[in-house]
Design a protein around this motif. Structure first.
Motif, PDB file in Angstrom:
ATOM      1  N   ARG A   1       0.840  -1.216   0.000  1.00 37.89           N
ATOM      2  CA  ARG A   1       0.000   0.000   0.000  1.00 37.89           C
ATOM      3  C   ARG A   1       0.866   1.253   0.000  1.00 37.89           C
ATOM      4  N   ALA A   2       1.960   1.228   0.751  1.00 42.32           N
ATOM      5  CA  ALA A   2       2.846   2.392   0.837  1.00 42.32           C
ATOM      6  C   ALA A   2       3.502   2.687  -0.501  1.00 42.32           C
ATOM      7  N   VAL A   3       3.748   1.647  -1.299  1.00 39.21           N
ATOM      8  CA  VAL A   3       4.359   1.824  -2.616  1.00 39.21           C
ATOM      9  C   VAL A   3       3.501   2.754  -3.472  1.00 39.21           C
ATOM     10  N   GLU A   4       2.210   2.703  -3.269  1.00 37.09           N
ATOM     11  CA  GLU A   4       1.292   3.542  -4.037  1.00 37.09           C
ATOM     12  C   GLU A   4       1.348   5.012  -3.633  1.00 37.09           C
ATOM     13  N   VAL A   5       1.937   5.297  -2.477  1.00 33.97           N
ATOM     14  CA  VAL A   5       1.978   6.672  -1.975  1.00 33.97           C
ATOM     15  C   VAL A   5       3.300   7.333  -2.329  1.00 33.97           C
ATOM     16  N   CYS A   6       4.401   6.871  -1.710  1.00 34.22           N
ATOM     17  CA  CYS A   6       5.723   7.426  -2.017  1.00 34.22           C
ATOM     18  C   CYS A   6       6.797   6.618  -1.293  1.00 34.22           C
ATOM     19  N   PRO A   7       8.050   6.745  -1.711  1.00 33.38           N
ATOM     20  CA  PRO A   7       9.134   5.982  -1.082  1.00 33.38           C
ATOM     21  C   PRO A   7       9.297   6.237   0.414  1.00 33.38           C
ATOM     22  N   VAL A   8       8.996   7.442   0.874  1.00 38.37           N
ATOM     23  CA  VAL A   8       9.096   7.726   2.305  1.00 38.37           C
ATOM     24  C   VAL A   8       8.120   6.843   3.072  1.00 38.37           C
TER      25      VAL A   8
ATOM     26  N   VAL B   1       8.768   4.110   6.082  1.00 38.19           N
ATOM     27  CA  VAL B   1       8.029   4.159   7.340  1.00 38.19           C
ATOM     28  C   VAL B   1       7.281   2.845   7.570  1.00 38.19           C
ATOM     29  N   SER B   2       6.724   2.280   6.528  1.00 36.35           N
ATOM     30  CA  SER B   2       6.001   1.018   6.648  1.00 36.35           C
ATOM     31  C   SER B   2       6.925  -0.122   7.066  1.00 36.35           C
ATOM     32  N   VAL B   3       8.122  -0.153   6.510  1.00 34.85           N
ATOM     33  CA  VAL B   3       9.074  -1.222   6.829  1.00 34.85           C
ATOM     34  C   VAL B   3       9.713  -1.007   8.196  1.00 34.85           C
ATOM     35  N   LEU B   4      10.058   0.228   8.538  1.00 28.45           N
ATOM     36  CA  LEU B   4      10.860   0.498   9.728  1.00 28.45           C
ATOM     37  C   LEU B   4      10.107   1.172  10.866  1.00 28.45           C
ATOM     38  N   GLY B   5       8.830   1.518  10.640  1.00 30.29           N
ATOM     39  CA  GLY B   5       8.099   2.323  11.602  1.00 30.29           C
ATOM     40  C   GLY B   5       7.480   1.592  12.765  1.00 30.29           C
TER      41      GLY B   5
END
Length: 111
Positions: A7-14, A18-22
């Protein structure tokens, strides 16, 4: 790829980062693994405020996302070790900068 990351890929690399490390304790786990391979209980001692269930979940997510490698040694009792993958090691400059920034922010920076 885990659903939150997709889902985060659809938004932006940041948002991917955040999804992986948050998750709770994830960056701290990476920081401690930068110094070398660690066993689960050792990581637990380094993060005394983290409960076992949370550490297990965060390590599994980091493993699923390719940041952490989990090795189970066929012994009795089983010995499980965690280390960073190449992708995980690539986080070193980011983690170091965040560690330094946090120390400055809290006034614990010796410099």
């Amino acid at each position: 790829m885990r659903l939150p990351v997709r889902r985060a890929v659809e938004v932006c690399p940041v948002e991917v980062a955040v999804s992986v490390l948050g998750g709770t304790w994830k960056l701290t786990l990476v920081k401690h693994l930068l110094t070398g391979t660690r066993r689960f209980n050792e990581l637990g001692r380094l993060l005394p405020l983290a409960n076992t269930k949370t550490l297990t979940r965060q390590l599994r997510e980091l493993e699923e996302d390719g940041i952490v490698h989990r090795t189970v040694h066929p012994e009795v009792p089983p010995r499980v070790e965690y280390s960073l993958t190449g992708l995980g090691r690539s986080l070193e400059p980011i983690v170091r900068i965040m560690d330094e920034w946090g120390a400055r922010f809290t006034g614990t920076d010796p410099a």
